[in-house]
Design an enzyme around this catalytic site. Structure first.
Site, PDB file in Angstrom:
ATOM      1  CD  GLN A  51       6.878  -3.218   7.424  1.00  0.00           C
ATOM      2  OE1 GLN A  51       6.593  -2.061   7.182  1.00  0.00           O
ATOM      3  NE2 GLN A  51       6.537  -4.206   6.634  1.00  0.00           N
TER       4      GLN A  51
ATOM      5  CB  ILE B  45      11.105  -4.952  18.214  1.00  0.00           C
ATOM      6  CG1 ILE B  45      12.063  -3.745  18.230  1.00  0.00           C
ATOM      7  CG2 ILE B  45      10.758  -5.369  16.792  1.00  0.00           C
ATOM      8  CD1 ILE B  45      11.484  -2.460  17.670  1.00  0.00           C
TER       9      ILE B  45
ATOM     10  CD  GLU C  29       4.096   5.837   7.857  1.00  0.00           C
ATOM     11  OE1 GLU C  29       3.592   5.736   8.987  1.00  0.00           O
ATOM     12  OE2 GLU C  29       3.627   6.549   6.968  1.00  0.00           O
TER      13      GLU C  29
ATOM     14  N   GLY D 112       0.829  -1.206   0.000  1.00  0.00           N
ATOM     15  CA  GLY D 112       0.000   0.000   0.000  1.00  0.00           C
ATOM     16  C   GLY D 112       0.853   1.241   0.000  1.00  0.00           C
TER      17      GLY D 112
ATOM     18  CG  ASN E 209       7.400 -10.727  14.221  1.00  0.00           C
ATOM     19  OD1 ASN E 209       8.563 -11.030  13.930  1.00  0.00           O
ATOM     20  ND2 ASN E 209       6.368 -11.470  13.871  1.00  0.00           N
TER      21      ASN E 209
ATOM     22  CB  THR F  88       7.136  -8.945  10.577  1.00  0.00           C
ATOM     23  OG1 THR F  88       6.882  -8.723  11.970  1.00  0.00           O
ATOM     24  CG2 THR F  88       6.613 -10.312  10.180  1.00  0.00           C
TER      25      THR F  88
HETATM   26 MO1  MOS Z   1       1.397   5.120   5.148  1.00  0.00          MO
HETATM   27  S1  MOS Z   1       1.976   6.652   3.859  1.00  0.00           S
HETATM   28  O1  MOS Z   1       0.507   6.000   6.283  1.00  0.00           O
HETATM   29  O2  MOS Z   1       0.517   3.962   4.329  1.00  0.00           O
END
Ligand code: MOS
Length: 737
Positions: A636, A627, A703, A239, A629, A632
């Site tokens: 990220q 953390i 992020e 996404g 996991n 994963t």
């Molecule tokens: Mo993120 S830009 O909040 O999917």
């Protein structure tokens, strides 16, 4: 009983994904399924004078062509089209609403046919006459039309007097940085399948980061009742923000299904995905003034970003320094310039990815001017409190990020002079930068169904956009109920499940973990209440805090020999299940700033003759609380670092401004890092204890990993070559000029 939280638990949905049993929005079928293809405008701005669909309709297999002239009813009021993350200012795009063209490649018709190829061919036969209007798509061309935000950010009050302090500063650095438009390019195409159920109700399989957001939006925009539409998105092939707002194809597919009273699938082409959302191009101006020992005296950060003519999209680029550095005199401003493109959107750490690239490049340039090690400069300015509102942090282990990252990288062996390090014929550059993002939480609801056979289902309408939500929900539920993870089923991505906002902002994992915690508490309390109704209960008189669930039993904490089998409790109560649902709100932590932090170290090797840049090593040290996991979570950060490499060296959406049209709307000419571009990436999670932010001491990870990466690489390129490239991406032609 193992504890899953904090371990490297493999994805619980991994098998479904690699075996292909996980179904994505464009893969759902129906016996009456037909296929849509979008016709796009070929001008960037103006009006449709005539749209002739007769040739398209004559193609064998074509069922209908929807245009603004014959589409079903849609809401007139712009407010009816505002989804939960729509900009406050402006009026959202309404596909096929009227004859106005606001950007090139705007959807202007939907061809529906019994085969996808037929629909696509017929779409090429739709003839359109336009009345053109003058357009502009180049940020630099419209720079003088820049304006203040109609809805300013809360956090941009100036402190002290930045310009006077800059003028008086002993050492100064001022420069402008540029980040071009970039696109999300998830692997899965934007897709929706609107399945027409016989009773007039619709099930819409959609590629989205928020099924309930899309469900409410469709009902509001198309005048449907809430019972008539169910939106599903159980799996998502990436996404990154592109699916936060409802995508236009979900409206078109749903309109098609409503008009034809049958199921419609609409999958956009890769090219069509480029006029749906993107990260805005941004000009960033930094002015830093410091004392000779490297204390920041003045910090000005101004950003100008593009938005569309019909909406004001803006994310805060300019106040990130407040979480990192002390400075008494600051001035931040974020402005927008309007261009004839679709509205930009969130894209991985929106605001920070762009703003911190500029800030951390400027800090590197200041360190050069000061003849100071870049880490030493950052430590000299290190803020123990958030500067904007003078708040303490819930936690900030950024010093540890610098130290552990530098140790792992071998930073102490860096020779500071540019062009002073070589490996054979290649120049070697070492650069570093800081990253920062918010540690957000949102209200969210979890439902747990515990059955007498020792199985639990946990359910929430959130998405799993690929970040691992299924897995963390299973881990937290297993720990809270004392069950093996194999006994947990996770249900998500269905608008009929308990409420969730869109999955974005790195806020879901921590939020849903809190909701699962409170829901499991409720399950335990109910079990205890029932257990105490049994004759001669060993748990008589205990409160829920005195007991835990483990190995299918409810057990006294003080005296573990006092217990009851959950199966017996349910049998005695003549129940086959216990169902509880609770909503967790963000912890009321009072006056604290809450951020995640990172330090990124990059090594580049540059062939001087050819200008080829390779990012040979990256170390990313992350402070994000506990953390959930480590496996994963590691993935990220790895993915984010790869994207940061792309931002630094490859990615750029190119527009032919004469036509206002994107030229490289495909994955061949929009360059992204491939395996050959990605070398050694080391991810370190530094120990960061946070007793304030939430009961588990966690912060989100989606992020933070990208923020600062492009700056670390740009700084390494400078260190290797002595050449500062301030407009991304750093392509080899820019190194030679
Ligand atoms: Mo993120 S830009 O909040 O999917």
């Amino acid at each position: 009983m193992p504890s899953y939280i904090g371990t490297a638990t493999s994805r619980v949905d991994g098998r479904a994904k690699v075996t292909g049993t996980a179904k994505y929005a464009g893969e759902f079928g129906a016996s009456d399924l037909v296929y849509g293809a979008v016709v796009e405008s070929t001008i960037p701005k103006g009006r449709i004078v005539r749209i002739d669909v007769s040739d398209a309709l004559r193609v064998d297999g074509v069922i209908d062509v929807l245009t603004h002239e014959n589409r079903p009813h849609m809401a007139e009021a712009p407010g009816a089209w505002k989804d939960e993350v729509a900009p406050d200012v402006g009026s959202p795009f309404r596909p096929l609403y009227d004859d106005i063209v606001m950007f090139n490649n705007q959807p202007i018709a939907l061809v529906v046919a019994d085969e996808w190829e037929t629909a696509r061919f017929a779409a090429s036969l739709v003839r359109v006459d336009y009345e053109r209007a003058a357009h502009a798509t180049d940020l630099y061309a419209v720079r003088d039309t820049v304006r203040d935000l109609q809805k300013p950010f809360k956090s941009s009050k100036p402190r002290g007097n930045a310009s006077a302090a800059y003028a008086a500063a002993a050492v100064r650095h001022e420069a402008e940085y540029y980040i071009p438009i970039e696109h999300h390019n998830p692997m899965e195409l934007y897709a929706s399948t609107a399945v027409w159920n016989g009773d007039g109700k619709l099930t819409v399989y959609d590629k989205t980061q928020g099924v309930q957001n899309v469900q409410r939006y469709l009902c509001s925009a198309l005048g449907l009742s809430s019972d008539d539409v169910r939106v599903m998105s159980e799996f998502m092939g990436g996404g990154f923000g592109s699916g936060l707002r409802p995508q236009y194809q979900v409206v078109l597919a749903t309109m098609g299904a409503l008009k034809l009273q049958r199921s419609v699938r609409l999958v956009l082409t890769r090219q069509q995905m480029y006029e749906l959302c993107f990260r805005p191009a941004t000009i960033e101006r930094l002015a830093l003034g410091a004392t000779t020992d490297g204390s920041l005296e003045s910090l000005t950060h101004e950003a100008i970003a593009v938005t569309s003519h019909y909406e004001e999209f803006a994310r805060d680029d300019t106040t990130w320094a407040d979480g990192l550095y002390t400075c008494a005199n600051t001035n931040y401003s974020h402005k927008v310039a309007r261009v004839d493109l679709c509205t930009p959107s969130d894209m991985r750490a929106p605001g920070a990815t762009t703003g911190v690239y500029a800030l951390e490049s400027a800090m590197d340039e200041l360190a050069v001017a000061l003849k100071l090690d870049p880490i030493a400069l950052r430590l000299r300015c290190y803020s123990e409190r958030e500067q904007g509102e003078d708040l303490p942090f819930t936690s900030k282990a950024l010093r540890e990020c610098y130290r552990e990252g530098a140790d792992a990288f071998g930073w102490d062996k860096r020779s500071p002079e540019p062009r002073s390090m070589r490996d054979g014929s290649e120049l070697v550059g070492w650069g570093m930068a800081t990253g920062v993002w918010e540690a957000l939480q949102v209200p969210i609801t979890a439902r747990i169904t515990l059955t007498a056979n020792g199985h639990a289902e946990v359910a929430c309408a959130t998405s799993d956009i690929g970040t691992g939500t299924y897995t963390v929900m299973a881990q937290v539920t297993a720990d809270a109920l004392g069950l093996p993870i194999e006994s947990i089923t996770v249900k998500l991505g269905d608008s009929t499940l308990p409420q969730s906002p869109v999955e974005g902002g790195s806020w879901i994992a921590t939020s849903i973990a809190a909701a699962i915690g409170t829901t499991a508490d409720a399950v335990r309390a109910e079990l205890l209440r029932r257990a105490q109704q049994m004759p001669k209960s060993q748990l008589a008189g205990m409160s829920p805090d005195n007991v835990t669930l483990t190995n299918g039993k409810i057990v006294s904490k003080q005296n573990p020999s006092h217990s009851a089998l959950i199966a017996d409790v349910m049998r005695h109560g003549k129940m086959d299940r216990i169902v509880q649902e609770t909503t967790a709100k963000p912890n009321d932590i009072g006056k604290y700033a809450r951020n995640t932090h990172s330090a990124i170290f990059a090594e580049v090797k540059i062939d001087e003759q050819l200008g080829i840049i390779r990012v040979t090593r990256v170390v990313s040290a992350i402070a994000a609380g506990r953390i959930l996991n480590t496996k994963t979570g590691h993935s990220q950060i790895m993915g984010s670092v790869v994207w940061g490499i792309g931002m630094a060296l490859h990615e750029e959406t190119l527009i032919d401004h004469r036509f206002g049209r994107i030229m490289n709307a495909n994955v061949a000419e929009y360059h992204m890092p491939v395996n050959a571009d990605v070398h050694d990436i080391k991810v370190i999670f530094v120990d960061e204890r946070d007793d304030i932010i939430n009961p588990l001491g966690m912060k989100g990870l989606g992020e933070i990993g990208i923020v600062g990466v492009a700056a670390a690489i740009a700084n390494a390129v400078y260190h290797a070559t002595g050449k500062r490239v301030r407009d991304l991406p750093i392509t080899l032609d820019k190194l030679q000029r």
